[in-house]
Design an enzyme around this catalytic site. Structure first.
Site, PDB file in Angstrom:
ATOM      1  N   ARG A  59     -11.954  11.659  10.105  1.00  0.00           N
ATOM      2  CA  ARG A  59     -12.546  10.641   9.173  1.00  0.00           C
ATOM      3  C   ARG A  59     -13.135  11.425   8.022  1.00  0.00           C
ATOM      4  O   ARG A  59     -13.267  11.012   6.749  1.00  0.00           O
ATOM      5  CB  ARG A  59     -13.208   9.722   9.635  1.00  0.00           C
ATOM      6  CG  ARG A  59     -13.900   8.575   8.635  1.00  0.00           C
ATOM      7  CD  ARG A  59     -14.376   7.360   9.116  1.00  0.00           C
ATOM      8  NE  ARG A  59     -14.984   7.546  10.542  1.00  0.00           N
ATOM      9  CZ  ARG A  59     -16.355   8.104  10.723  1.00  0.00           C
ATOM     10  NH1 ARG A  59     -16.988   8.477   9.838  1.00  0.00           N
ATOM     11  NH2 ARG A  59     -16.754   8.107  11.820  1.00  0.00           N
ATOM     12  N   TYR A 112      -5.432  -4.987 -12.293  1.00  0.00           N
ATOM     13  CA  TYR A 112      -4.699  -5.417 -11.024  1.00  0.00           C
ATOM     14  C   TYR A 112      -5.411  -6.358 -10.668  1.00  0.00           C
ATOM     15  O   TYR A 112      -6.671  -6.604 -10.454  1.00  0.00           O
ATOM     16  CB  TYR A 112      -4.772  -4.007 -10.354  1.00  0.00           C
ATOM     17  CG  TYR A 112      -3.937  -4.234  -9.054  1.00  0.00           C
ATOM     18  CD1 TYR A 112      -2.443  -4.396  -8.953  1.00  0.00           C
ATOM     19  CD2 TYR A 112      -4.444  -4.103  -7.501  1.00  0.00           C
ATOM     20  CE1 TYR A 112      -1.655  -4.489  -7.897  1.00  0.00           C
ATOM     21  CE2 TYR A 112      -3.933  -4.230  -6.572  1.00  0.00           C
ATOM     22  CZ  TYR A 112      -2.478  -4.514  -6.800  1.00  0.00           C
ATOM     23  OH  TYR A 112      -1.803  -4.474  -5.411  1.00  0.00           O
ATOM     24  N   ASP A 184      -8.608   3.566 -13.943  1.00  0.00           N
ATOM     25  CA  ASP A 184      -7.626   3.327 -13.100  1.00  0.00           C
ATOM     26  C   ASP A 184      -6.419   3.957 -13.829  1.00  0.00           C
ATOM     27  O   ASP A 184      -5.738   3.433 -14.895  1.00  0.00           O
ATOM     28  CB  ASP A 184      -7.124   1.740 -12.589  1.00  0.00           C
ATOM     29  CG  ASP A 184      -6.289   1.726 -11.569  1.00  0.00           C
ATOM     30  OD1 ASP A 184      -5.415   2.564 -11.611  1.00  0.00           O
ATOM     31  OD2 ASP A 184      -6.132   0.747 -10.943  1.00  0.00           O
ATOM     32  N   LYS A 209       1.969   4.119  -5.774  1.00  0.00           N
ATOM     33  CA  LYS A 209       2.892   3.740  -6.914  1.00  0.00           C
ATOM     34  C   LYS A 209       3.467   5.073  -7.401  1.00  0.00           C
ATOM     35  O   LYS A 209       4.468   5.679  -6.502  1.00  0.00           O
ATOM     36  CB  LYS A 209       2.367   3.106  -7.916  1.00  0.00           C
ATOM     37  CG  LYS A 209       1.366   1.834  -7.489  1.00  0.00           C
ATOM     38  CD  LYS A 209       1.942   0.863  -7.265  1.00  0.00           C
ATOM     39  CE  LYS A 209       1.027  -0.370  -6.443  1.00  0.00           C
ATOM     40  NZ  LYS A 209       0.016  -0.804  -7.246  1.00  0.00           N
TER      41      LYS A 209
HETATM   42  C1  LIG Z   1      -1.244  -1.313  -6.753  1.00  0.00           C
HETATM   43  C2  LIG Z   1      -2.436  -0.926  -7.727  1.00  0.00           C
HETATM   44  C3  LIG Z   1      -3.604  -1.042  -7.046  1.00  0.00           C
HETATM   45  C4  LIG Z   1      -3.786  -1.176  -5.771  1.00  0.00           C
HETATM   46  O1  LIG Z   1      -3.466  -0.112  -4.906  1.00  0.00           O
HETATM   47  P1  LIG Z   1      -3.013  -0.367  -3.519  1.00  0.00           P
HETATM   48  O2  LIG Z   1      -2.300   0.908  -3.124  1.00  0.00           O
HETATM   49  O3  LIG Z   1      -1.872  -1.574  -3.538  1.00  0.00           O
HETATM   50  O4  LIG Z   1      -4.307  -0.793  -2.704  1.00  0.00           O
HETATM   51  C5  LIG Z   1      -4.665  -0.822  -8.200  1.00  0.00           C
HETATM   52  N1  LIG Z   1      -4.300  -0.522  -9.367  1.00  0.00           N
HETATM   53  C6  LIG Z   1      -3.057  -0.510 -10.077  1.00  0.00           C
HETATM   54  C7  LIG Z   1      -2.983  -0.310 -11.389  1.00  0.00           C
HETATM   55  C8  LIG Z   1      -1.977  -0.895  -9.088  1.00  0.00           C
HETATM   56  O5  LIG Z   1      -0.982  -0.863  -9.712  1.00  0.00           O
END
Ligand SMILES: *Cc1c(COP(=O)(O)O)cnc(C)c1O
Length: 407
Positions: A59, A112, A184, A209
């Protein structure tokens, strides 16, 4: 290769973070292990006290995970990265480290869906006030600052409206007021956009992604710009516990090797698909950063090096036609997620942004008929043919319905 920021991104994706291991494997081995033995009691104590570098417990750190973290930090041009169990774990951990009760956060209103819910629904429970604002409206961003504003959080291009936040201008506004900027960067990946170059302070990612790219891992990352930030994120992550396991880290690190090739191809194909959609008689409007019709096309060209994989659009027949289209695709999958090798289509108002509720969606300009596609690495002609036949079905059904209705 030693991690050298002088290499180009196409080279870095293959070599960054690989490191050296016994027997000299060319990729980091999977250390599928939860705990590491100490030489003796003194060494264990020295590791815990930070007087000695090494692994203690997974962890708190694991060699396979560390290899991925080093790779991501190098690609973003940051000091260090932390791999998290999901994109949401990364965002939660970063905000938990940066904010305390009594603070205020300004958040882009087109982010998101679950991020919006975290900021507006959960942070207030912990005494943190939030203001949601259109990040493309710099005046509105400026007006949203309060004396206790600590963080400005943006996603650019925004999900799913592809609204672009001017990272340089927003960073300037925030820094003048003693706030820091968290970006992000999931939609672009470090191949197409590097927020640190424009003044951002922290970058977060959903590794689920584009970075992993193969729809077989859920993961996230925080990238810190300096050591102090990194230490504070690490301490919070160690205690909140949302870490990425070694096998998942290995898979994401492998996925990243083709990230530059994939992003280049996907951006190119997405532009062709966006141009096709823009010309199609059944389509009302299309948003894609690399189309000249995007209201912030110039800004996109300045801070991004490609349009990315995601296109949003609406059919003239609205939600009903969009639904028929989504039910008629054959090559594309009707699924959420984006940035991977396969083309996906989904409906934000009913799926990824459903929990936001209609008011927040309206404020974020997410219409009920908006359809989002993520373009994969299939041959672009096959993708266009699939969307074309689905649009044909959608428009012939709505014509049929109109005729029946009239008759
Ligand atoms: C999918 C996504 C998230 C969240 O990610 P997870 O891996 O599903 O928790 C955050 N920001 C954006 C822009 C995303 O497309």
């Amino acid at each position: 290769m030693t991690d050298d920021h002088a290499y180009t991104p196409e080279t870095l994706v293959v070599h960054a973070g690989v490191g050296r291991y016994p027997h000299r494997p060319v990729v980091p081995p999977i250390y599928q292990v939860s705990t590491f033995a100490f030489e003796n009691a003194d060494q264990g104590a020295a590791l815990f006290a930070g007087r000695e570098q090494g692994y203690i417990y997974s962890r708190m750190g694991n060699p396979t995970v560390a290899a991925l973290e080093s790779c991501i930090a190098t690609l973003e041009g940051g000091y260090a990265a932390l791999a998290c169990g999901s994109g949401m774990a990364a965002i939660h951990t970063a905000l938990a480290a940066l904010l305390k009760s009594g603070d205020h956060i300004i958040c882009g209103d087109t982010v998101y869906g679950p991020t919006c819910t975290l900021v507006e629904g959960f942070l207030p429970r912990w005494g943190i006030e939030a203001t949601m604002v259109d990040p493309s409206d710099l005046e509105a961003v400026e007006k949203a600052f309060r004396p206790n504003t600590r963080v400005v959080y943006v996603e650019t291009p925004g999900n799913p409206t592809l609204v672009i936040a001017d990272l340089e201008a927003i960073s300037r506004l925030a820094h003048q007021r003693g706030a820091i900027v968290v970006v992000d960067n999931t939609f672009m990946s470090p191949i197409l956009q590097q927020p640190f170059k424009w003044g951002a302070d922290v970058v977060v990612h959903s590794l689920t992604k584009a970075l992993n790219g193969h729809a077989d891992v859920v993961g996230g990352a925080i990238v810190a710009k300096d050591e102090a930030d990194y230490r504070s994120f690490r301490k919070v992550l160690n205690h909140l516990g949302g870490v990425l396991p070694p096998l998942e880290s290995f898979l994401v690190h492998r996925g990243i090797k083709t990230l530059a090739l994939r992003m280049k191809q996907q951006s190119e194909s997405a532009l062709k698909v966006a141009e096709f959609l823009e010309e199609h008689p059944a389509i009302d409007w299309v948003r894609f950063p690399w189309l000249k019709s995007h209201p912030q096309h110039e800004l996109a060209r300045k801070q991004m090096s490609g349009g990315g994989p995601v296109i949003s659009f609406e059919l003239k027949g609205g939600l009903e036609a969009g639904r028929t289209m989504m039910n008629s695709v054959k090559l594309c999958s009707l699924a959420v997620s984006l940035g991977g090798v396969e083309s996906l289509i989904q409906h934000p108002a009913g799926m990824t942004h459903a929990t936001m509720g209609p008011e927040a969606r309206c404020r974020a300009r997410i219409t009920d008929g908006l359809v989002r596609v993520s373009i994969g690495i299939e041959n672009v002609d096959d993708i266009i043919a699939d969307l074309d036949q689905a649009l044909e079905t959608a428009s012939s059904r709505s014509t049929h319905r109109a005729q029946v209705g009239a008759g």
